[in-house]
Design an enzyme around this catalytic site. Structure first.
Site, short mmCIF file in Angstrom:
data_model
loop_
_atom_site.label_atom_id
_atom_site.label_comp_id
_atom_site.label_asym_id
_atom_site.label_seq_id
_atom_site.Cartn_x
_atom_site.Cartn_y
_atom_site.Cartn_z
N ARG A 48 0.82 -1.23 0.00
CA ARG A 48 0.00 0.00 0.00
C ARG A 48 0.85 1.26 0.00
O ARG A 48 0.34 2.35 -0.24
CB ARG A 48 -0.98 -0.01 1.18
CG ARG A 48 -1.95 1.16 1.17
CD ARG A 48 -3.10 1.00 2.14
NE ARG A 48 -2.66 0.57 3.45
CZ ARG A 48 -2.08 1.36 4.36
NH1 ARG A 48 -1.87 2.64 4.09
NH2 ARG A 48 -1.72 0.89 5.54
N TYR A 102 -13.68 11.54 -20.77
CA TYR A 102 -14.10 10.16 -20.53
C TYR A 102 -15.32 10.13 -19.58
O TYR A 102 -15.35 10.85 -18.59
CB TYR A 102 -12.92 9.39 -19.93
CG TYR A 102 -13.24 7.98 -19.58
CD1 TYR A 102 -13.44 7.03 -20.57
CD2 TYR A 102 -13.35 7.58 -18.25
CE1 TYR A 102 -13.75 5.72 -20.24
CE2 TYR A 102 -13.64 6.28 -17.92
CZ TYR A 102 -13.85 5.35 -18.92
OH TYR A 102 -14.15 4.07 -18.59
N ASP A 174 -5.39 13.57 -19.40
CA ASP A 174 -5.66 12.15 -19.56
C ASP A 174 -5.08 11.79 -20.93
O ASP A 174 -5.64 12.15 -21.97
CB ASP A 174 -7.17 11.89 -19.49
CG ASP A 174 -7.51 10.40 -19.62
OD1 ASP A 174 -6.71 9.67 -20.23
OD2 ASP A 174 -8.57 10.00 -19.12
N LYS A 199 -5.78 0.33 -21.23
CA LYS A 199 -5.92 0.52 -22.68
C LYS A 199 -4.59 0.23 -23.38
O LYS A 199 -4.10 -0.89 -23.31
CB LYS A 199 -6.45 1.92 -22.95
CG LYS A 199 -7.66 2.31 -22.07
CD LYS A 199 -8.88 1.45 -22.34
CE LYS A 199 -9.96 1.63 -21.29
NZ LYS A 199 -10.37 3.00 -21.01
#
Ligand SMILES: *Cc1c(COP(=O)(O)O)cnc(C)c1O
Length: 390
Positions: A48, A102, A174, A199
């Protein structure tokens, strides 16, 4: 290894390798440990904290790809988007967001920001005047996505970074659609690059991940929030993503090439009304795209003429599959109206220029002739079936 002097395929293949000291294996060993011996105050390894051996190594590759000092990886693209925005915004701050982004990012901003008292405005367009019009005295962030989904519209990155720097505003992009192979926004002064690694970075439709690249100073701010929220990525996925990135430049360049040829082919087709591809001279932003992109991506959209039923057309495709996601090595297609943009009100869709007959095509690495043959037989089938209905 000084990554800034290496070529793109060498960065993809080698930067950020975990050396296999024990067996001298060719690839990075996978360390699944969630517990490590305490070294000192500075080095406390824990998943983490985003600092297991595989996490740390992959972040180096992400940073090198985006010509940045540092990187961070997350469990999804939306985790990358949400952490990056929340790390730099607090109650009373304002953010200016590009008109089309998006769908998941749109939902995050419009549903969550009001709860935190963060103000936001979407621009009415993509020009300098459109952004300037929305900037206020408390604007802290400009957020863009170029090429945009699904119309592949282009935002001028030099313009964005100039107007932001003049006002001491942070810029975020982005960069998912372009991938770092086709566009490195740091070259144009953009501060923070965000990716859905699901992607192009993954490229095989088998990983969900996100990535951010920026200066060490900015990554530290994001990390500080990220360790508190706790959305780190499993080391197994980290390891798979490293493998995927090794071939990213080869894949993406093949996809660029196929998409450009298919865009031209579709553009000349009598049953196609419009093609949206930044690599076509007819694209309204072709000149800006040429300035800031080294390739025009494997993504394109096209509108069928009104007499062809988009559903019939898509159902008739054999090789090209209908799919919600994008950027895999396999070609896929979707109807934004039926899927990614279905939740937008019809008025809002119209405002964004998303027609009912619009199809978003994610071009893969298959042979161009096979893709054309599939499209051609689908055009024939769709028009024949329609004639039978009359
Ligand atoms: C898919 C996508 C995202 C979100 O990524 P997930 O990995 O699905 O969370 C963000 N931005 C763009 C442009 C995308 O295509």
């Amino acid at each position: 290894m000084k990554s800034n002097r290496l070529g793109i395929n060498t960065i993809c293949t080698h930067v950020g390798e975990v050396p296999d000291e024990q067996f001298k294996g060719a690839i990075s060993p996978l360390y699944m440990s969630s517990s490590y011996a305490y070294e000192n105050v500075a080095v406390k390894r824990y998943p983490r904290y985003f600092n297991t051996p595989n996490q740390e190594a992959l972040c180096k590759k992400i940073a090198a790809l985006e010509k940045s000092e540092a990187g961070l990886i997350f469990g999804s693209g939306m985790a990358a988007v949400s952490h990056t925005m929340l790390a730099f915004l607090q109650q009373g701050d304002h953010v200016v967001i590009q008109k089309t982004i998006y769908g998941g990012a749109y939902a995050f901003i419009t549903e969550e920001f009001p709860k935190y008292g963060i103000e936001f405005d979407f621009t009415d367009g993509f020009s300098e005047a459109d952004f300037l019009e929305k900037i206020k005295s408390n604007t802290k962030v400009l957020y863009v996505e170029t090429p945009s989904n699904p119309l592949l519209l282009i935002t001028d990155l030099s313009m964005i970074s100039r107007i932001a720097k003049e006002r001491d505003i942070l810029t975020m992009i982005d960069n998912t659609f372009a991938s770092p192979i086709n566009q490195t926004p740091a070259d144009f002064g953009i501060d923070i690059m965000i990716h859905s690694a699901t992607k192009y970075m993954s490229g095989h439709s088998d990983i969900c991940a996100g990535a951010v690249a920026a200066s060490q100073k900015h990554i530290d701010v994001i990390w500080n929030l990220a360790k508190n929220i706790g959305g780190s990525l499993s080391d197994y996925t980290v390891w798979l993503l490293e493998r995927s990135l090794k071939t990213m430049a080869l894949r993406v360049k093949a996809q660029n090439k196929n998409a450009k040829k298919l865009a031209k082919w579709l553009d000349a087709h009598t049953l196609v009304d419009k093609v949206y591809y930044p690599g076509l001279k007819s694209h309204p932003d072709h000149e800006i795209a040429k300035r800031q992109m080294s390739g025009f991506t494997g993504m394109l959209s096209f509108e069928l003429i009104s007499s062809v039923d988009p559903e019939l057309f898509m159902q008739s495709l054999a090789l090209i599959k209908q799919s919600m996601s994008l950027a895999g090595i396999e070609s896929t297609i979707l109807s934004p109206v039926k899927t990614s943009h279905a939740l937008l009100a019809p008025d809002e869709r119209k405002r964004q220029g998303i027609a009912d007959g619009l199809l978003r095509f994610s071009v893969g690495i298959e042979e161009k002739k096979d893709l054309i043959a599939d499209l051609e037989q689908a055009f024939e089938k769709a028009t024949k079936k329609q004639l039978q209905h009359i």
